[in-house]
Design an enzyme around this catalytic site. Structure first.
Site, PDB file in Angstrom:
ATOM      1  N   GLN A  22      41.478 137.589   6.994  1.00 49.78           N
ATOM      2  CA  GLN A  22      40.356 137.781   6.082  1.00 49.78           C
ATOM      3  C   GLN A  22      40.552 137.105   4.728  1.00 49.78           C
ATOM      4  O   GLN A  22      39.575 136.898   4.005  1.00 49.78           O
ATOM      5  CB  GLN A  22      40.100 139.281   5.880  1.00 49.78           C
ATOM      6  CG  GLN A  22      39.667 139.976   7.161  1.00 49.78           C
ATOM      7  CD  GLN A  22      39.368 141.446   6.954  1.00 49.78           C
ATOM      8  OE1 GLN A  22      40.259 142.285   7.026  1.00 49.78           O
ATOM      9  NE2 GLN A  22      38.117 141.781   6.692  1.00 49.78           N
ATOM     10  N   ARG A  79      49.012 146.568   0.406  1.00 48.60           N
ATOM     11  CA  ARG A  79      49.062 146.489   1.866  1.00 48.60           C
ATOM     12  C   ARG A  79      48.446 145.159   2.307  1.00 48.60           C
ATOM     13  O   ARG A  79      47.282 144.883   2.014  1.00 48.60           O
ATOM     14  CB  ARG A  79      48.282 147.647   2.484  1.00 48.60           C
ATOM     15  CG  ARG A  79      48.158 147.533   3.995  1.00 48.60           C
ATOM     16  CD  ARG A  79      47.310 148.640   4.620  1.00 48.60           C
ATOM     17  NE  ARG A  79      47.220 148.406   6.049  1.00 48.60           N
ATOM     18  CZ  ARG A  79      46.095 148.377   6.761  1.00 48.60           C
ATOM     19  NH1 ARG A  79      44.924 148.599   6.191  1.00 48.60           N
ATOM     20  NH2 ARG A  79      46.118 148.135   8.049  1.00 48.60           N
ATOM     21  N   HIS A 125      46.840 142.767  12.437  1.00 44.77           N
ATOM     22  CA  HIS A 125      45.479 143.123  12.018  1.00 44.77           C
ATOM     23  C   HIS A 125      44.518 142.198  12.771  1.00 44.77           C
ATOM     24  O   HIS A 125      43.826 141.374  12.185  1.00 44.77           O
ATOM     25  CB  HIS A 125      45.347 143.003  10.500  1.00 44.77           C
ATOM     26  CG  HIS A 125      44.195 143.760   9.911  1.00 44.77           C
ATOM     27  ND1 HIS A 125      44.331 144.718   8.930  1.00 44.77           N
ATOM     28  CD2 HIS A 125      42.866 143.708  10.183  1.00 44.77           C
ATOM     29  CE1 HIS A 125      43.144 145.208   8.601  1.00 44.77           C
ATOM     30  NE2 HIS A 125      42.227 144.610   9.351  1.00 44.77           N
ATOM     31  N   ASN A 171      46.741 147.729  13.125  1.00 46.57           N
ATOM     32  CA  ASN A 171      45.569 148.194  12.404  1.00 46.57           C
ATOM     33  C   ASN A 171      44.450 148.496  13.389  1.00 46.57           C
ATOM     34  O   ASN A 171      44.024 147.616  14.139  1.00 46.57           O
ATOM     35  CB  ASN A 171      45.068 147.129  11.428  1.00 46.57           C
ATOM     36  CG  ASN A 171      43.836 147.588  10.673  1.00 46.57           C
ATOM     37  OD1 ASN A 171      43.927 148.464   9.816  1.00 46.57           O
ATOM     38  ND2 ASN A 171      42.668 147.051  11.012  1.00 46.57           N
ATOM     39  N   GLU A 172      43.991 149.743  13.391  1.00 42.51           N
ATOM     40  CA  GLU A 172      42.785 150.122  14.120  1.00 42.51           C
ATOM     41  C   GLU A 172      42.736 149.628  15.563  1.00 42.51           C
ATOM     42  O   GLU A 172      41.900 148.770  15.911  1.00 42.51           O
ATOM     43  CB  GLU A 172      41.541 149.634  13.372  1.00 42.51           C
ATOM     44  CG  GLU A 172      41.467 150.116  11.941  1.00 42.51           C
ATOM     45  CD  GLU A 172      40.135 149.806  11.262  1.00 42.51           C
ATOM     46  OE1 GLU A 172      39.371 148.982  11.779  1.00 42.51           O
ATOM     47  OE2 GLU A 172      39.846 150.431  10.232  1.00 42.51           O
ATOM     48  N   ASN A 312      42.546 154.986   8.182  1.00 45.86           N
ATOM     49  CA  ASN A 312      41.449 154.198   7.630  1.00 45.86           C
ATOM     50  C   ASN A 312      40.186 155.028   7.741  1.00 45.86           C
ATOM     51  O   ASN A 312      39.875 155.560   8.817  1.00 45.86           O
ATOM     52  CB  ASN A 312      41.263 152.889   8.408  1.00 45.86           C
ATOM     53  CG  ASN A 312      42.317 151.847   8.072  1.00 45.86           C
ATOM     54  OD1 ASN A 312      43.225 152.109   7.272  1.00 45.86           O
ATOM     55  ND2 ASN A 312      42.195 150.677   8.660  1.00 45.86           N
ATOM     56  N   TYR A 314      35.983 155.485   6.175  1.00 44.47           N
ATOM     57  CA  TYR A 314      34.895 154.923   5.382  1.00 44.47           C
ATOM     58  C   TYR A 314      33.677 155.835   5.222  1.00 44.47           C
ATOM     59  O   TYR A 314      33.016 155.810   4.204  1.00 44.47           O
ATOM     60  CB  TYR A 314      34.424 153.600   6.002  1.00 44.47           C
ATOM     61  CG  TYR A 314      35.409 152.472   5.813  1.00 44.47           C
ATOM     62  CD1 TYR A 314      35.336 151.640   4.697  1.00 44.47           C
ATOM     63  CD2 TYR A 314      36.423 152.244   6.734  1.00 44.47           C
ATOM     64  CE1 TYR A 314      36.246 150.608   4.502  1.00 44.47           C
ATOM     65  CE2 TYR A 314      37.334 151.202   6.546  1.00 44.47           C
ATOM     66  CZ  TYR A 314      37.247 150.399   5.431  1.00 44.47           C
ATOM     67  OH  TYR A 314      38.152 149.387   5.237  1.00 44.47           O
ATOM     68  N   GLU A 383      43.156 152.430   4.261  1.00 43.60           N
ATOM     69  CA  GLU A 383      41.911 151.766   3.867  1.00 43.60           C
ATOM     70  C   GLU A 383      40.859 152.805   3.534  1.00 43.60           C
ATOM     71  O   GLU A 383      40.740 153.823   4.239  1.00 43.60           O
ATOM     72  CB  GLU A 383      41.325 150.905   5.009  1.00 43.60           C
ATOM     73  CG  GLU A 383      41.973 149.573   5.199  1.00 43.60           C
ATOM     74  CD  GLU A 383      41.375 148.795   6.365  1.00 43.60           C
ATOM     75  OE1 GLU A 383      40.162 148.943   6.650  1.00 43.60           O
ATOM     76  OE2 GLU A 383      42.123 148.045   6.996  1.00 43.60           O
ATOM     77  N   TRP A 433      40.202 149.518   0.172  1.00 47.95           N
ATOM     78  CA  TRP A 433      39.714 148.312   0.816  1.00 47.95           C
ATOM     79  C   TRP A 433      38.525 147.807   0.038  1.00 47.95           C
ATOM     80  O   TRP A 433      37.531 148.511  -0.012  1.00 47.95           O
ATOM     81  CB  TRP A 433      39.307 148.560   2.275  1.00 47.95           C
ATOM     82  CG  TRP A 433      38.964 147.258   2.936  1.00 47.95           C
ATOM     83  CD1 TRP A 433      37.737 146.665   3.000  1.00 47.95           C
ATOM     84  CD2 TRP A 433      39.893 146.362   3.569  1.00 47.95           C
ATOM     85  NE1 TRP A 433      37.840 145.458   3.639  1.00 47.95           N
ATOM     86  CE2 TRP A 433      39.141 145.243   3.988  1.00 47.95           C
ATOM     87  CE3 TRP A 433      41.275 146.390   3.803  1.00 47.95           C
ATOM     88  CZ2 TRP A 433      39.741 144.160   4.644  1.00 47.95           C
ATOM     89  CZ3 TRP A 433      41.845 145.317   4.450  1.00 47.95           C
ATOM     90  CH2 TRP A 433      41.073 144.214   4.867  1.00 47.95           C
ATOM     91  N   TRP A 441      34.833 139.665   9.024  1.00 44.52           N
ATOM     92  CA  TRP A 441      34.754 139.540  10.477  1.00 44.52           C
ATOM     93  C   TRP A 441      33.380 139.046  10.949  1.00 44.52           C
ATOM     94  O   TRP A 441      32.879 138.086  10.381  1.00 44.52           O
ATOM     95  CB  TRP A 441      35.147 140.869  11.130  1.00 44.52           C
ATOM     96  CG  TRP A 441      36.486 141.352  10.635  1.00 44.52           C
ATOM     97  CD1 TRP A 441      36.715 142.442   9.836  1.00 44.52           C
ATOM     98  CD2 TRP A 441      37.790 140.767  10.863  1.00 44.52           C
ATOM     99  NE1 TRP A 441      38.076 142.570   9.563  1.00 44.52           N
ATOM    100  CE2 TRP A 441      38.750 141.552  10.186  1.00 44.52           C
ATOM    101  CE3 TRP A 441      38.242 139.659  11.575  1.00 44.52           C
ATOM    102  CZ2 TRP A 441      40.117 141.266  10.193  1.00 44.52           C
ATOM    103  CZ3 TRP A 441      39.609 139.371  11.589  1.00 44.52           C
ATOM    104  CH2 TRP A 441      40.526 140.170  10.916  1.00 44.52           C
TER     105      TRP A 441
HETATM  106  C1  PNW Z   1      38.003 147.920   8.939  1.00 47.76           C
HETATM  107  N1  PNW Z   1      32.823 149.595  12.572  1.00 47.76           N
HETATM  108  O1  PNW Z   1      37.273 147.581  10.069  1.00 47.76           O
HETATM  109  C2  PNW Z   1      39.071 146.845   8.941  1.00 47.76           C
HETATM  110  O2  PNW Z   1      40.378 147.322   9.068  1.00 47.76           O
HETATM  111  C3  PNW Z   1      38.931 145.829   7.868  1.00 47.76           C
HETATM  112  O3  PNW Z   1      39.576 144.646   8.254  1.00 47.76           O
HETATM  113  C4  PNW Z   1      37.468 145.645   7.532  1.00 47.76           C
HETATM  114  O4  PNW Z   1      37.236 144.590   6.668  1.00 47.76           O
HETATM  115  C5  PNW Z   1      36.986 146.958   6.960  1.00 47.76           C
HETATM  116  O5  PNW Z   1      37.161 148.015   7.850  1.00 47.76           O
HETATM  117  C6  PNW Z   1      35.528 146.942   6.519  1.00 47.76           C
HETATM  118  O6  PNW Z   1      34.698 146.771   7.621  1.00 47.76           O
HETATM  119  C7  PNW Z   1      36.159 148.158  10.601  1.00 47.76           C
HETATM  120  O7  PNW Z   1      31.966 148.766  12.986  1.00 47.76           O
HETATM  121  C8  PNW Z   1      35.165 147.291  11.044  1.00 47.76           C
HETATM  122  O8  PNW Z   1      32.672 150.835  12.770  1.00 47.76           O
HETATM  123  C9  PNW Z   1      34.070 147.769  11.682  1.00 47.76           C
HETATM  124  C10 PNW Z   1      33.956 149.130  11.910  1.00 47.76           C
HETATM  125  C11 PNW Z   1      34.949 149.996  11.492  1.00 47.76           C
HETATM  126  C12 PNW Z   1      36.049 149.502  10.842  1.00 47.76           C
END
Ligand code: PNW
Length: 482
Positions: A22, A79, A125, A171-172, A312, A314, A383, A433, A441
């Protein structure tokens, strides 16, 4: 905002996060080999703006600018992730190591430490060396993938331990598995949807990949613990993503149950094997023999393999149970994921990311949920952050004054301090983040997550936004003086 008497411990580790593909750019420089993301970005229609990480933030050439930003924000930690194909261009255990690529990370860690910033390294990642995907099916091939990943991990431990003391294996894995092998929206883009891909089986491959990622994680942890951990006094874990859930209709027991099931399918898929040595019952029930069985050897690697839980987080969703039989390609737990409840009330304000609406109390609740289910593990938030509706179209002065993002951090960091202080959740670190706007992405550059503006038209110039400063002030307020 958190409750006024909430605090965080004196040794709380905070800073910012990024990922190699990224931010780095320089995809053809100094011997780096292509990753599955380089390949994926070249396929028409996969990335919203047709872009790629070829230049990104040009961080490969601007490590000093990035470190200066971290210092300016007062961060204690950073990180970042390593590009596997920079270190081993073809990726495999019998392929040559690219000394120039390896030395880039060695120097970067030295420079961070010299600046007083603690490095936290993510080994993977999402940017798998493309050759491994072509050679043997990449993450689908357990035997080869685990051996190659373990070899790569050992090379990185040798190069960076004991100076690096915080390691994240993956990662994830949910994103690698589901977005890479079920929906096909991320690299390598495999799916049963033949309008998107000529190869893939959404009903099976994601479960195999998830299983293989767990075994690879366990293999790397074993190496770290046996060969590096004691001398380094370091720690290693996996980072899992997952949103909070609220019932679409709180009166309906089926919706309430579906809320837990959604978290099980997203998080416990990976965390239950690590902490409890098995997959969640809800997944076994729905997926039957499409979910791989644990062998004794695999479990010996996976169970107990986290020194910390990397989180992580959000946002949150409303959840409505579905009534019929689950679809063969369903990955969510036979339920609907909604932004509005029964009364049409939105879970939070709209952002630039269709999946992300802020709901800070959900962060506190998920921290407690994880703490209860997994025996109060040490949690590092690896994150947390938000995009902002229409941010990319704002004039610069308004873009830099990102009050919406600043408020997100006030609310979320406050909710975390509440979880620590009042719910006794053992949360010990937090990485926002992201340090800067970067290649988001499949969304390309249109969506920005940074606390720093990156001017892609003008030499990737970095300009701090308001939110970068606010984060430091928040931790200054919450962290107890030692
Ligand atoms: C995370 N979703 O990804 C990643 O770890 C990061 O690289 C990314 O930039 C960041 O969140 C913000 O998107 C996700 O579609 C990407 O649910 C998509 C999803 C969840 C997490």
């Amino acid at each position: 905002m958190g409750t006024s008497t909430a605090t965080l411990p004196a040794d709380f580790l905070w800073g910012f996060a990024t990922a190699s593909y990224q931010i780095e750019g320089a995809v053809n420089e100094d011997g780096r080999g292509p990753s599955i993301w380089d390949t994926f970005c070249q396929k028409p229609g996969k990335i919203a703006d047709g872009s790629s990480g070829a230049v990104a933030c040009d961080s490969y050439h601007r490590t000093h600018e990035d470190i200066a930003l971290l210092k300016q924000y007062g961060a204690k930690a950073y990180r970042f992730s390593v590009s596997w194909s920079r270190v081993i261009p073809l990726g495999g255990r019998n392929d040559p190591v690219n000394e120039k690529g390896l030395q880039f990370y060695v120097r970067f860690v030295d420079d961070l430490l010299a600046a007083g910033i603690i490095p936290m390294v993510t080994l993977f990642h999402w940017d798998l060396p493309d050759e491994l995907d072509k050679r043997y099916g990449g993450m689908l091939n357990q035997k080869e993938f685990v051996a190659d990943y373990a070899n790569y991990a050992r090379i990185m431990f040798k190069a960076l331990s004991p100076r690096v003391k915080h390691w994240i294996t993956f990662n994830e894995p949910w994103c690698s598995s589901v977005l890479g092998y079920n929906t096909g929206s991320f690299a390598p883009g495999r799916t049963s949807d033949r309008s998107k891909s000529s190869v893939g089986d959404s009903s099976r491959e994601c479960w195999i990949v998830g299983h293989n990622l767990l075994v690879a994680h366990g293999a790397a942890v074993k190496i770290y613990r046996e060969e590096f951990k004691t001398q380094a006094g370091g720690e290693i874990g996996i980072t899992l993503n997952g949103d909070w859930t609220e019932p679409w209709d709180p009166e309906n027991p089926a919706d309430r149950e579906a809320c837990d099931r959604k978290i099980e399918f997203a998080i416990s898929w990976f965390a239950d094997p690590i902490y409890h040595g098995k997959y969640p019952d809800s997944m076994v029930k729905q997926l039957g023999d499409r979910l791989p069985r644990w062998t004794a050897e695999e479990l010996a690697l996976v169970q107990g393999s986290n020194d910390f839980y990397g989180m992580n987080h959000y946002c949150a969703n409303y959840i409505k149970a579905k009534t019929g039989e689950p679809d063969i390609n369903d990955v969510a737990g036979n339920l609907e994921i909604l932004m509005e409840d029964k009364h049409g009330h939105s879970i939070g304000p709209v952002t630039q990311s269709p999946w992300l609406r802020p709901y800070a109390i959900g962060f506190r609740r998920l921290l407690k949920w994880l703490s209860d289910r997994y025996g109060s593990p040490k949690i590092l938030v690896t994150e947390n952050g938000t995009s902002l509706k229409g941010e990319n179209d704002l004039p610069l002065d308004q873009l830099l004054d990102d009050e919406f993002r600043a408020q997100y951090f006030r609310d979320y960091i406050g909710a975390m301090a509440d979880a620590y202080t009042f719910d006794k959740v053992n949360v010990r670190g937090y990485m926002a983040w992201s340090l800067m706007d970067n290649f988001e992405w499949a969304e390309g550059y249109e969506t920005r997550f940074g606390v720093t503006f990156v001017d892609y038209e003008n030499d990737q110039k970095r300009i701090p936004k308001k939110s970068g400063k606010v984060i430091g002030e928040l931790f200054e307020k919450y962290i107890e003086k030692s």
